[in-house]
Design a protein around this motif. Structure first.
Motif, mmCIF file in Angstrom:
data_model
loop_
_atom_site.group_PDB
_atom_site.id
_atom_site.type_symbol
_atom_site.label_atom_id
_atom_site.label_comp_id
_atom_site.label_asym_id
_atom_site.label_seq_id
_atom_site.Cartn_x
_atom_site.Cartn_y
_atom_site.Cartn_z
ATOM 1 N N GLN A 167 0.833 -1.201 0.000
ATOM 2 C CA GLN A 167 0.000 0.000 0.000
ATOM 3 C C GLN A 167 0.863 1.244 0.000
ATOM 4 O O GLN A 167 2.021 1.225 0.428
ATOM 5 C CB GLN A 167 -0.950 0.007 1.193
ATOM 6 C CG GLN A 167 -0.293 0.142 2.556
ATOM 7 C CD GLN A 167 -1.306 0.004 3.679
ATOM 8 O OE1 GLN A 167 -1.752 -1.109 3.998
ATOM 9 N NE2 GLN A 167 -1.677 1.127 4.287
ATOM 10 N N ILE A 194 -3.650 3.712 -1.666
ATOM 11 C CA ILE A 194 -3.704 2.745 -2.767
ATOM 12 C C ILE A 194 -3.215 1.399 -2.252
ATOM 13 O O ILE A 194 -2.118 1.303 -1.691
ATOM 14 C CB ILE A 194 -2.828 3.189 -3.956
ATOM 15 C CG1 ILE A 194 -3.249 4.568 -4.458
ATOM 16 C CG2 ILE A 194 -2.905 2.163 -5.088
ATOM 17 C CD1 ILE A 194 -2.289 5.159 -5.492
ATOM 18 N N TYR A 244 -2.441 -2.523 -3.562
ATOM 19 C CA TYR A 244 -2.209 -3.172 -4.858
ATOM 20 C C TYR A 244 -1.469 -4.491 -4.674
ATOM 21 O O TYR A 244 -0.697 -4.655 -3.715
ATOM 22 C CB TYR A 244 -1.413 -2.243 -5.775
ATOM 23 C CG TYR A 244 -0.069 -1.800 -5.234
ATOM 24 C CD1 TYR A 244 1.098 -2.486 -5.584
ATOM 25 C CD2 TYR A 244 0.040 -0.712 -4.373
ATOM 26 C CE1 TYR A 244 2.340 -2.089 -5.082
ATOM 27 C CE2 TYR A 244 1.264 -0.309 -3.868
ATOM 28 C CZ TYR A 244 2.404 -1.005 -4.229
ATOM 29 O OH TYR A 244 3.636 -0.619 -3.724
ATOM 30 N N ALA A 293 -8.837 -1.777 -11.679
ATOM 31 C CA ALA A 293 -8.728 -0.889 -10.517
ATOM 32 C C ALA A 293 -10.107 -0.379 -10.094
ATOM 33 O O ALA A 293 -11.017 -0.248 -10.920
ATOM 34 C CB ALA A 293 -7.819 0.301 -10.834
ATOM 35 N N ALA A 352 -7.885 -5.957 -2.907
ATOM 36 C CA ALA A 352 -6.593 -5.974 -3.613
ATOM 37 C C ALA A 352 -5.964 -7.364 -3.596
ATOM 38 O O ALA A 352 -5.337 -7.783 -4.568
ATOM 39 C CB ALA A 352 -5.647 -4.949 -2.992
ATOM 40 N N VAL A 388 -6.241 -3.287 -8.103
ATOM 41 C CA VAL A 388 -5.665 -2.108 -7.476
ATOM 42 C C VAL A 388 -6.839 -1.325 -6.900
ATOM 43 O O VAL A 388 -7.814 -1.048 -7.607
ATOM 44 C CB VAL A 388 -4.878 -1.253 -8.484
ATOM 45 C CG1 VAL A 388 -4.389 0.031 -7.827
ATOM 46 C CG2 VAL A 388 -3.706 -2.063 -9.046
ATOM 47 N N VAL A 395 1.651 3.555 -9.179
ATOM 48 C CA VAL A 395 1.304 2.193 -9.604
ATOM 49 C C VAL A 395 0.590 2.188 -10.953
ATOM 50 O O VAL A 395 0.004 1.175 -11.346
ATOM 51 C CB VAL A 395 0.423 1.489 -8.549
ATOM 52 C CG1 VAL A 395 1.170 1.349 -7.225
ATOM 53 C CG2 VAL A 395 -0.901 2.213 -8.343
ATOM 54 N N ARG A 440 0.832 -0.689 -13.313
ATOM 55 C CA ARG A 440 0.254 -1.969 -12.882
ATOM 56 C C ARG A 440 -1.223 -2.084 -13.236
ATOM 57 O O ARG A 440 -1.841 -3.103 -12.973
ATOM 58 C CB ARG A 440 0.402 -2.123 -11.359
ATOM 59 C CG ARG A 440 1.839 -2.149 -10.858
ATOM 60 C CD ARG A 440 1.858 -2.068 -9.336
ATOM 61 N NE ARG A 440 3.219 -2.047 -8.813
ATOM 62 C CZ ARG A 440 3.844 -3.104 -8.296
ATOM 63 N NH1 ARG A 440 3.222 -4.263 -8.224
ATOM 64 N NH2 ARG A 440 5.074 -3.006 -7.835
ATOM 65 N N ILE A 441 -1.784 -1.024 -13.810
ATOM 66 C CA ILE A 441 -3.230 -0.935 -14.016
ATOM 67 C C ILE A 441 -3.585 -0.974 -15.492
ATOM 68 O O ILE A 441 -2.925 -0.352 -16.325
ATOM 69 C CB ILE A 441 -3.770 0.376 -13.401
ATOM 70 C CG1 ILE A 441 -3.493 0.410 -11.896
ATOM 71 C CG2 ILE A 441 -5.271 0.532 -13.672
ATOM 72 C CD1 ILE A 441 -3.734 1.762 -11.265
#
Length: 314
Positions: free
Chosen positions: A79, A95, A97, A108, A130, A135, A168, A171-172
């Motif tokens: 996080q 956040i 993830y 997300a 998560a 995310v 991040v 990552r999305i």
């Protein structure tokens, strides 16, 4: 519910012990099958997402009732805190993830708290969702008194920050986004879905809004109500919201049994399991989770009522 054997998308075969011959088949065929399986296995190692050749967005192992009810899913979670000073359009947040990047990008979800509340009131959803492969951005609003339309705009601002500027963002998958919210934040999630039809999922939690009709929404929507809600009574909020959604839309209404308006503010297995299933089904297009949504769940100790359309469209 009758359990159907999971079929491997990569091979098209039902799962059997590796190399096990079919009954009555000469053993030499088993050797050939094993060799083919080995080649298929090698090819899946070299092509990301090949474990779900028909759905590149599938993440995590095949689900079970135990896995979606668990406090944590298969992914380890990290996080990061986002200061309100570093963003515009909303009040910052946290956040959560999946730590690993080996499975590629994830869908997300942004989540808004309710009237007078802080992100801490919905923080439990961060790691819980998560860890299942999303995310998750639990946000603070600009002020705790912001109304649903403002909260809807802030959810969208949070998603834009998440996908464009956050640490991040790589990552999305920015095409696979959803919104959730509690109370006025739940009303805000309907506002966000109305404003941005490209959203893949919306989950209002005991939502409150002066606008009672939502025929414009094109986003698959799961609404949670609570039978004991005296702040946003289901008869004047959650139920008319659900009923006004287009009948052609993938939509569902789950009324929590023996619950209050504040049920979403503490860890709740029923909220978690059906939220996970809905997000997986519509953000990830993961039909492995259809079994938990269709046939419609029956009334139980935790479910007063469940309505929805089955089977789902997309």
């Amino acid at each position: 519910m009758q359990h159907h054997p999971h079929t491997s998308a990569a091979s098209g075969e039902s799962h059997r012990p590796s190399g096990a011959p079919r009954r009555g088949r000469p053993r030499r065929f088993a050797g050939v099958a094993a060799a083919i399986a080995a080649v298929v296995g090698l090819s899946t190692l070299t092509s990301p997402g090949a474990h779900a050749a028909d759905n590149p967005y599938e993440r995590g192992p095949a689900p079970t009732t135990a896995s979606i009810e668990a406090l944590r899913g298969p992914y380890a979670v990290s996080q990061t805190t986002v200061s309100s000073l570093a963003v515009t359009g909303f009040g910052g947040g946290t956040i959560y993830y999946p730590t690993s990047t080996s499975d590629g990008t994830f869908g997300a979800v942004a989540i808004s708290p309710g009237f007078t509340a802080l992100q801490s009131s919905i923080a439990w959803l961060g790691p819980r969702l998560a860890s299942q492969g999303f995310v998750v951005f639990t946000i603070d609003t600009n002020t705790t008194l912001d109304q649903p339309d403002s909260r809807g705009e802030q959810l969208l601002a949070a998603l834009d920050y998440l996908t464009q500027r956050s640490s991040v963002r790589n990552r999305i998958d920015s095409s696979r986004l959803g919104v959730m919210g509690h109370s006025m934040g739940g009303g805000g999630s309907l506002e966000a879905a109305k404003s941005r039809p490209s959203l893949q999922a919306a989950i209002p939690l005991t939502p409150w809004n002066l606008d009672k009709t939502w025929p414009e929404v094109r986003t698959p929507t799961l609404i949670f109500g609570a039978d004991g809600d005296t702040i946003a009574p289901v008869s004047s909020h959650a139920e008319p919201f659900y009923s006004s959604l287009p009948s052609s839309l993938d939509r569902a209404y789950l009324e929590l049994n023996n619950a209050t308006h504040f049920a979403p503010n503490t860890s709740d297995t029923t909220i978690a399991k059906y939220s996970i299933s809905w997000l997986k089904r519509f953000i990830d297009n993961d039909t492995r989770y259809e079994q938990f949504l269709c046939p419609l769940p029956r009334p139980s100790l935790t479910i007063e009522e469940y309505r929805g359309n089955c089977p789902h469209n997309s």
